[in-house]
Write a protein that holds these residues in place. Structure first.
Motif, PDB file in Angstrom:
ATOM      1  N   ARG A 329      -0.998  -3.185   7.396  1.00 46.81           N
ATOM      2  CA  ARG A 329      -2.054  -3.628   6.474  1.00 46.81           C
ATOM      3  C   ARG A 329      -2.180  -2.680   5.291  1.00 46.81           C
ATOM      4  N   ASP A 330      -2.576  -3.242   4.156  1.00 44.41           N
ATOM      5  CA  ASP A 330      -2.845  -2.418   2.985  1.00 44.41           C
ATOM      6  C   ASP A 330      -4.309  -1.990   2.970  1.00 44.41           C
ATOM      7  N   ALA A 331      -4.767  -1.410   1.870  1.00 46.77           N
ATOM      8  CA  ALA A 331      -6.142  -0.909   1.790  1.00 46.77           C
ATOM      9  C   ALA A 331      -7.163  -2.023   1.901  1.00 46.77           C
ATOM     10  N   GLN A 332      -6.784  -3.235   1.548  1.00 50.42           N
ATOM     11  CA  GLN A 332      -7.688  -4.392   1.654  1.00 50.42           C
ATOM     12  C   GLN A 332      -7.527  -5.118   2.985  1.00 50.42           C
ATOM     13  N   ARG A 333      -6.784  -4.483   3.950  1.00 49.25           N
ATOM     14  CA  ARG A 333      -6.585  -5.032   5.290  1.00 49.25           C
ATOM     15  C   ARG A 333      -5.761  -6.311   5.276  1.00 49.25           C
ATOM     16  N   ARG A 334      -4.894  -6.476   4.301  1.00 44.93           N
ATOM     17  CA  ARG A 334      -4.008  -7.631   4.236  1.00 44.93           C
ATOM     18  C   ARG A 334      -2.690  -7.289   4.906  1.00 44.93           C
ATOM     19  N   HIS A 364       3.131  -0.743   0.562  1.00 43.19           N
ATOM     20  CA  HIS A 364       2.057  -1.668   0.958  1.00 43.19           C
ATOM     21  C   HIS A 364       0.984  -0.949   1.764  1.00 43.19           C
TER      22      HIS A 364
END
Length: 396
Positions: A329-334, A364
Motif C-alpha cells: 500500500r502507498d501513503a493513501q492505503r491504496r 509506491h
C-alpha cells in the motif's frame, strides 16, 4: 538472474577502506574550514574568539569518515586552536586553556561515538553477510535458462537486514519438462525462514520423482504439515499453552508443470495469487476455478489436488508473484496495481521488466515494504538453448 533489494540503511565505510572521491572532497572542505576559522580568529580583535568553532571540523568528519579520520581531524583542530593561542595571547591565559580543554573533551566524545558506530556497522555487515549466505543456500538463484524457458526473479525482504524471509521460489527439471514452485509462508522475515526451508527441501527432493502434479502437491503438503505441527507444538509448550489447537502456520503456493512439448502450462493453486499471462494483446490472470487450501493445514488438505491447464506457447510470458506485491500500500492505503503496471512493460526483457516492477513497487510504498515480496518471470522460447525446437531433446 535474481535481483535482490538493496539494503535501505547502507553501512558506513570501514575505517580502513579506500576513500571515495566524495569523501576526499568533504575532507578538503573540512580542512579549508579549519584554516579559515584559524585565520579569521587570528585577524579578529582581541575580544572576539572564534577558535571554539573548530569543534565543528571533527563533528562534520564523523558523519562521513571512520574513527581514524575523525581522530586525525580532531587532533588537527586542537593543533589549530593551539596555534591561535600562540599567535594571540599565549597559551597561559585561562581563556585559551579552557578552550583547549573543552575542545579535547568534546573531540574525545565525538571520536568515541564514531568508534561505537563503526563497531555497530561492522556487526551489521556481518549479519548481512550471514543473511546473504543463508539466502544463497536456501533460496538458490534460478537459472537464466532451463529447457525451453528463460527465467528471471526478484526478492524483496520486508526486513532490510534480513535479505531473505518467508517468500520462496524454486525450479526443477523433469524427464518431460520443468516444474516451478512459488510460495509464501505465513509471516515475514527471519521468523518464517524455517518454514520456507521445509517446503523448498521437500520440493527439491521430490519434484522429479512424482509424475503427476497432484501427487507432488500431496507429498509437499504431507511433508510440511507434520513439521509445521511439531514446530507449533514446540512454540506452545515454550509459552505454556499446551492443549491449544494447532494450525497457526501454513504456506500458500502455486505449482507449475511446463512440458517441453506442447503449448500449455499445468498448475495447482494452493491458496496463492494467480499467475499472470503476459501477451502483447493484454494481461490475463490464470485463476484456478477450484483453488486448493494452503499447504500445511493437515486435515483440510483435499483428497486430490485439482490441476488447471492454460495455454502457454512460444513467445508467451508468465509473471508469478507473492501477495506481498499486490497487498503493498502507498501513503493513501491504496494497493499496488500490478496488472495495470505490468501491462505497460510486457515487451521488456525479463530482467528489465523485473527491475522496472521493483523500482515502481518500492516507489509506491515509499521505499519500505510491510511484507516480503517475490516475483518470477518465465518466458517460453521458440527454441531450446542448443538450437533445437522444444521437445527435440530431453534433460535429466
Amino acid at each position: 538472474m535474481p535481483l535482490r533489494q538493496r539494503p535501505r540503511a547502507t553501512p558506513s565505510r570501514d575505517p580502513g577502506r579506500t576513500w571515495r572521491t566524495d569523501d576526499r572532497v568533504l575532507t578538503a572542505l573540512v580542512l579549508v574550514l579549519i584554516v579559515l576559522i584559524t585565520a579569521v580568529d587570528i585577524l579578529s580583535p582581541p575580544h572576539i574568539h572564534l577558535g571554539p568553532l573548530l569543534i565543528v571540523a571533527p563533528a562534520l568528519t564523523a558523519s562521513f569518515a571512520g574513527a581514524r579520520g575523525t581522530a586525525a581531524v580532531a587532533l588537527l583542530a586542537i593543533a589549530a586552536l593551539t596555534f591561535i593561542g600562540l599567535a594571540r595571547d599565549g597559551l597561559t591565559t585561562a581563556n585559551h586553556q579552557t578552550q583547549l580543554g573543552a575542545q579535547a573533551v568534546v573531540s574525545t566524545l565525538i571520536v568515541g561515538l564514531r568508534v561505537l558506530r563503526d563497531r555497530h556497522e561492522r556487526e551489521l555487515a556481518r549479519v548481512r553477510t550471514v543473511s546473504e549466505a543463508a539466502q544463497r543456500v536456501l533460496l538458490r538463484p534460478l537459472p537464466e535458462r532451463i529447457g525451453p524457458l528463460r527465467l528471471a526473479s526478484v526478492y524483496l525482504a520486508a526486513e532490510a537486514e534480513a535479505q531473505v524471509g518467508g517468500d520462496l521460489y524454486a525450479a526443477a527439471r523433469t524427464a518431460t519438462g520443468t516444474r516451478l514452485l512459488v510460495g509464501d509462508v505465513r509471516g515475514k522475515g527471519l521468523s518464517s525462514l524455517g518454514d520456507a526451508a521445509l517446503l523448498l527441501g521437500a520440493f527439491r527432493a521430490a519434484a522429479h520423482l512424482h509424475a503427476e502434479l497432484p501427487d507432488l502437491a500431496a507429498y509437499l503438503d504431507g511433508s510440511v504439515s507434520w513439521d509445521l505441527a511439531q514446530l507449533a507444538e514446540q512454540k506452545r509448550i515454550a509459552k505454556g499453552e499446551v492443549g491449544e489447537e494447532a494450525g497457526e502456520s501454513f504456506i500458500t503456493a502455486v505449482l507449475l508443470d511446463i512440458p517441453d512439448d506442447g503449448t500449455e502450462v499445468r498448475l495447482v493453486d494452493c491458496g496463492h495469487p494467480p499467475p499472470l499471462l503476459l501477451r502483447p494483446d493484454g494481461v490475463t490472470a490464470l485463476a484456478a476455478r477450484r483453488p486448493s487450501p494452503p499447504l500445511g493445514l493437515g486435515e483440510l488438505a483435499p483428497a486430490r489436488y485439482e490441476v488447471e491447464t492454460f495455454p502457454f506457447g512460444p513467445g508467451d510470458r508468465l509473471l508469478i508473484y507473492t501477495d506481498g506485491v499486490i497487498e503493498a500500500r502507498d501513503a493513501q492505503r491504496r494497493f499496488y496495481p500490478l496488472t495495470e503496471r505490468v501491462a505497460a512493460w510486457c515487451g521488456e526483457q525479463p530482467g528489465t521488466l523485473l527491475r522496472r516492477l521493483r523500482g515502481d513497487l518500492l516507489e509506491h510504498v515509499g521505499g519500505h515494504l510491510d511484507d516480503d515480496a517475490a516475483m518470477v518471470v518465465v518466458d517460453r522460447l521458440d527454441r531450446l538453448p542448443g538450437g533445437g525446437p522444444p521437445g527435440s531433446r530431453r534433460r535429466a
